[in-house]
Design a protein around this motif. Structure first.
Motif, PDB file in Angstrom:
ATOM      1  N   PRO A   1       0.801  -1.235   0.000  1.00  0.00           N
ATOM      2  CA  PRO A   1       0.000   0.000   0.000  1.00  0.00           C
ATOM      3  C   PRO A   1       0.824   1.271   0.000  1.00  0.00           C
ATOM      4  CG  PRO A   1      -0.915  -1.543   1.589  1.00  0.00           C
ATOM      5  CD  PRO A   1       0.378  -2.125   1.110  1.00  0.00           C
TER       6      PRO A   1
ATOM      7  N   TYR B   1       1.742   2.433  -3.480  1.00  0.00           N
ATOM      8  CA  TYR B   1       0.564   2.910  -4.204  1.00  0.00           C
ATOM      9  C   TYR B   1       0.148   4.280  -3.696  1.00  0.00           C
ATOM     10  CZ  TYR B   1      -0.273  -1.590  -6.470  1.00  0.00           C
ATOM     11  OH  TYR B   1      -0.164  -2.710  -7.250  1.00  0.00           O
TER      12      TYR B   1
ATOM     13  N   LEU C   1      -6.914   4.232 -11.080  1.00  0.00           N
ATOM     14  CA  LEU C   1      -5.896   3.194 -11.099  1.00  0.00           C
ATOM     15  C   LEU C   1      -6.271   2.188 -12.174  1.00  0.00           C
ATOM     16  CD1 LEU C   1      -5.416   2.594  -7.269  1.00  0.00           C
ATOM     17  CD2 LEU C   1      -4.110   4.068  -8.786  1.00  0.00           C
TER      18      LEU C   1
ATOM     19  N   ASN D   1      -5.507  -1.132 -13.638  1.00  0.00           N
ATOM     20  CA  ASN D   1      -4.783  -2.356 -13.317  1.00  0.00           C
ATOM     21  C   ASN D   1      -4.608  -3.245 -14.545  1.00  0.00           C
ATOM     22  OD1 ASN D   1      -3.578  -4.422 -11.778  1.00  0.00           O
ATOM     23  ND2 ASN D   1      -5.529  -5.459 -11.620  1.00  0.00           N
TER      24      ASN D   1
ATOM     25  N   PHE E   1      -6.886  -7.536  -6.946  1.00  0.00           N
ATOM     26  CA  PHE E   1      -6.604  -6.101  -6.899  1.00  0.00           C
ATOM     27  C   PHE E   1      -7.754  -5.347  -6.245  1.00  0.00           C
ATOM     28  CE2 PHE E   1      -7.130  -1.878  -8.834  1.00  0.00           C
ATOM     29  CZ  PHE E   1      -5.998  -1.271  -8.314  1.00  0.00           C
ATOM     30  N   LEU E   2      -8.979  -5.670  -6.610  1.00  0.00           N
ATOM     31  CA  LEU E   2     -10.130  -4.979  -6.015  1.00  0.00           C
ATOM     32  C   LEU E   2     -10.237  -5.249  -4.518  1.00  0.00           C
ATOM     33  CD1 LEU E   2     -12.753  -5.490  -8.853  1.00  0.00           C
ATOM     34  CD2 LEU E   2     -11.524  -3.382  -8.265  1.00  0.00           C
TER      35      LEU E   2
ATOM     36  N   TYR F   1      -7.550  -3.158  -2.972  1.00  0.00           N
ATOM     37  CA  TYR F   1      -7.941  -1.753  -2.977  1.00  0.00           C
ATOM     38  C   TYR F   1      -8.965  -1.475  -1.871  1.00  0.00           C
ATOM     39  CZ  TYR F   1      -9.603   2.794  -4.193  1.00  0.00           C
ATOM     40  OH  TYR F   1      -9.934   4.117  -4.116  1.00  0.00           O
TER      41      TYR F   1
ATOM     42  N   LEU G   1      -5.987  -0.306   0.497  1.00  0.00           N
ATOM     43  CA  LEU G   1      -5.558   0.936  -0.143  1.00  0.00           C
ATOM     44  C   LEU G   1      -6.559   2.070   0.014  1.00  0.00           C
ATOM     45  CD1 LEU G   1      -3.321   2.235  -1.720  1.00  0.00           C
ATOM     46  CD2 LEU G   1      -4.317   1.311  -3.818  1.00  0.00           C
ATOM     47  N   ASP G   2      -7.824   1.814  -0.240  1.00  0.00           N
ATOM     48  CA  ASP G   2      -8.833   2.871  -0.166  1.00  0.00           C
ATOM     49  C   ASP G   2      -8.858   3.563   1.202  1.00  0.00           C
ATOM     50  OD1 ASP G   2     -11.081   4.376  -1.371  1.00  0.00           O
ATOM     51  OD2 ASP G   2     -12.250   3.322   0.155  1.00  0.00           O
TER      52      ASP G   2
END
Length: 102
Positions: free
Chosen positions: A56, A59, A76, A78, A86-87, A90, A94-95
């Motif tokens: 993270p 990113y 982003l 991907n 990835f989702l 995220y 990440l979100d």
């Protein structure tokens, strides 16, 4: 990057400012690089794709470069082999970090 936002504003641009950040989320850096190469060969001009492991911090740093430059929407893109992974990354990791810094 800030120069584009500045030019947009000087030209009376008032809408949202979008940027695309190419990533290739994969279990290994090698798989990410291979995915980026196989899906982005059209990018003769050298569209930079960040082939990264689930990290993270890297990113967040990459997204911050755009938000610090004045972009208010960062997409982003991907190119990695596993969109669901990835989702999940995220949404779960990440979100929250990106929203905490906004």
């Amino acid at each position: 990057m800030p120069e584009l936002v500045q030019a947009y504003r000087q030209a009376a641009g008032q809408g949202p400012r979008y940027a695309e950040l190419g990533v290739a989320f994969a279990p290994t850096e090698e798989e990410g690089a291979e995915a980026a190469l196989s899906t982005n060969r059209w990018s003769v001009g050298g569209w930079k794709v960040m082939s990264e492991l689930p990290n993270p911090d890297r990113y967040v740093k990459a997204v911050r470069e755009y938000t610090d430059a004045g972009y208010d929407r960062v997409v982003l893109m991907n190119a990695g082999p596993d969109m669901d992974a990835f989702l999940d990354f995220y949404a779960g990791e990440l979100d929250p970090l990106l929203r905490a810094g906004s």
